[in-house]
Structures are given as C-alpha cells and as structure tokens.
Design a protein around this motif. Structure first.
Motif, mmCIF file in Angstrom:
data_model
loop_
_atom_site.group_PDB
_atom_site.id
_atom_site.type_symbol
_atom_site.label_atom_id
_atom_site.label_comp_id
_atom_site.label_asym_id
_atom_site.label_seq_id
_atom_site.Cartn_x
_atom_site.Cartn_y
_atom_site.Cartn_z
ATOM 1 N N ALA A 83 0.833 -1.205 0.000
ATOM 2 C CA ALA A 83 0.000 0.000 0.000
ATOM 3 C C ALA A 83 0.868 1.255 0.000
ATOM 4 O O ALA A 83 0.555 2.237 -0.684
ATOM 5 C CB ALA A 83 -0.932 0.000 1.212
ATOM 6 N N ALA A 84 1.982 1.225 0.735
ATOM 7 C CA ALA A 84 2.901 2.366 0.763
ATOM 8 C C ALA A 84 3.558 2.558 -0.601
ATOM 9 O O ALA A 84 3.695 3.687 -1.079
ATOM 10 C CB ALA A 84 3.962 2.169 1.846
ATOM 11 N N VAL A 85 3.967 1.468 -1.223
ATOM 12 C CA VAL A 85 4.554 1.555 -2.569
ATOM 13 C C VAL A 85 3.521 2.122 -3.534
ATOM 14 O O VAL A 85 3.817 3.030 -4.321
ATOM 15 C CB VAL A 85 5.055 0.168 -3.043
ATOM 16 N N HIS A 86 2.312 1.621 -3.462
ATOM 17 C CA HIS A 86 1.245 2.058 -4.357
ATOM 18 C C HIS A 86 0.952 3.556 -4.176
ATOM 19 O O HIS A 86 0.862 4.301 -5.150
ATOM 20 C CB HIS A 86 -0.010 1.226 -4.103
ATOM 21 N N ALA A 87 0.807 4.010 -2.934
ATOM 22 C CA ALA A 87 0.523 5.423 -2.667
ATOM 23 C C ALA A 87 1.703 6.304 -3.089
ATOM 24 O O ALA A 87 1.497 7.404 -3.608
ATOM 25 C CB ALA A 87 0.209 5.620 -1.184
#
Length: 182
Positions: A83-87
């Motif tokens: 999720a952090a990579v995606h955001a």
C-alpha cells in the motif's frame, strides 16, 4: 495475522502475549506496529519526509475507510508495504504528469548531482505502468527477491524477472529522454 477495521476485530493470530494468547490487530495496533515501515518505504520512494508523511497518512486513511465487514488482511506487513509503494507511486505519477520544461535546463556535467539523478529516476518510475513500477520498487528499492515478489503477486519468478527486465529497459529510455543519463 488478519487485520479488521471497526468494532469487530478478527482474532486471528498476530502477536503472542503469554502462552497461547493472541491479540486482535486493530487499526491503532496496525499503526503502532507498522507506521515506521510505511514511512521508510515512502521516504525511499519519494525522497523527502513531507511526501513520506503524506503517503503514511494516505495509507492509513484508506485502511480506516475500508468496510468493517470486508475480509481481513492475511499479512498486514506485506499489505501495508505494498500500500505504501502504491501510494508513493501515485504521488510520483502525479509529478511525472506535470509539464516539466526540459528546454533551457543545464545539461548534466560528467557526474551529475546524485539528488538530481534520484529525482529523474523517481519521475521515470512514475511513468511506468502500475505493476511494473510496484515490482521495480519492491525489488530495487525495498530489496525483496524475485521469488518473494512472485509470491506477493501470485505469479512465477520468471514473470517477475521479465517484468523487471522490461521496466529497467523502459527506465533507461525515459531517463535518457529526460537528460539524466548519457
């Protein structure tokens, strides 16, 4: 380990507290346990603390807005890392869409400033398709192996290797076009 939002946390195994005792992982517990990881991932991706804090907030706001009745998250750390990579990629993608005038910019001398090269790389990563950018970040920024990434995506390690090869080729091309490498 499962993560549930709302008043009905799932009581799947998370962290043992005594012999055979398990505590549910709530949103607050998830933040306490993983906010440092998410910040570090976002910082490595975006290159500055303000953007990393924005990513951290985005990840947990999205998590908080999940339907309380939706299925739990099997592996909270892996989910939150992705999720952090995606955001972070969303943020980089927004930056790469801005019209950046390259005319009149100084050409990089023999050895360009490493911070300039990092910014060019971030912009180029933002131009990749979502899956390639995520895999590239997990492999070369986060340091995961191809088999680990394959397991995260439910594909073979060969698919990951091919995706990474294509991503590197596209990044080389984009970086050359942006004047970041010769």
């Amino acid at each position: 380990m499962q993560l549930a939002i709302g008043e009905n946390p799932v009581t799947q195994p998370t962290l043992p507290h005594g012999p055979g005792a398990w505590e549910p992982l709530t949103l607050e517990n998830a933040f306490d346990a993983h906010h440092g990881l998410i910040f570090r991932v976002a910082y490595r991706m975006t290159g500055n603390a303000h953007d990393a804090e924005d990513v951290l907030q985005t990840v947990f706001l999205r998590l908080a807005s999940r339907d309380a009745q939706s299925a739990g998250i099997e592996n909270a750390e892996s989910y939150l890392r992705r999720a952090a990579v995606h955001a972070s990629l969303n943020l980089l993608e927004l930056r790469s869409r801005k019209d950046i005038p390259l005319d009149g910019m100084p050409e990089p001398a023999g050895r360009a400033d490493s911070s300039d090269l990092r910014e060019v790389l971030r912009l180029a990563i933002g131009r990749l398709d979502r899956r390639s950018a995520e895999m590239f970040a997990l492999r070369f920024i986060e340091g995961h192996s191809n088999p680990e990434i394959a397991e995260m995506y439910g594909v073979s390690a060969l698919v990951v290797a091919v995706t990474l090869h294509r991503a590197r080729k596209q990044l080389q091309k984009d970086i050359r076009e942006m004047g970041g490498a010769r």
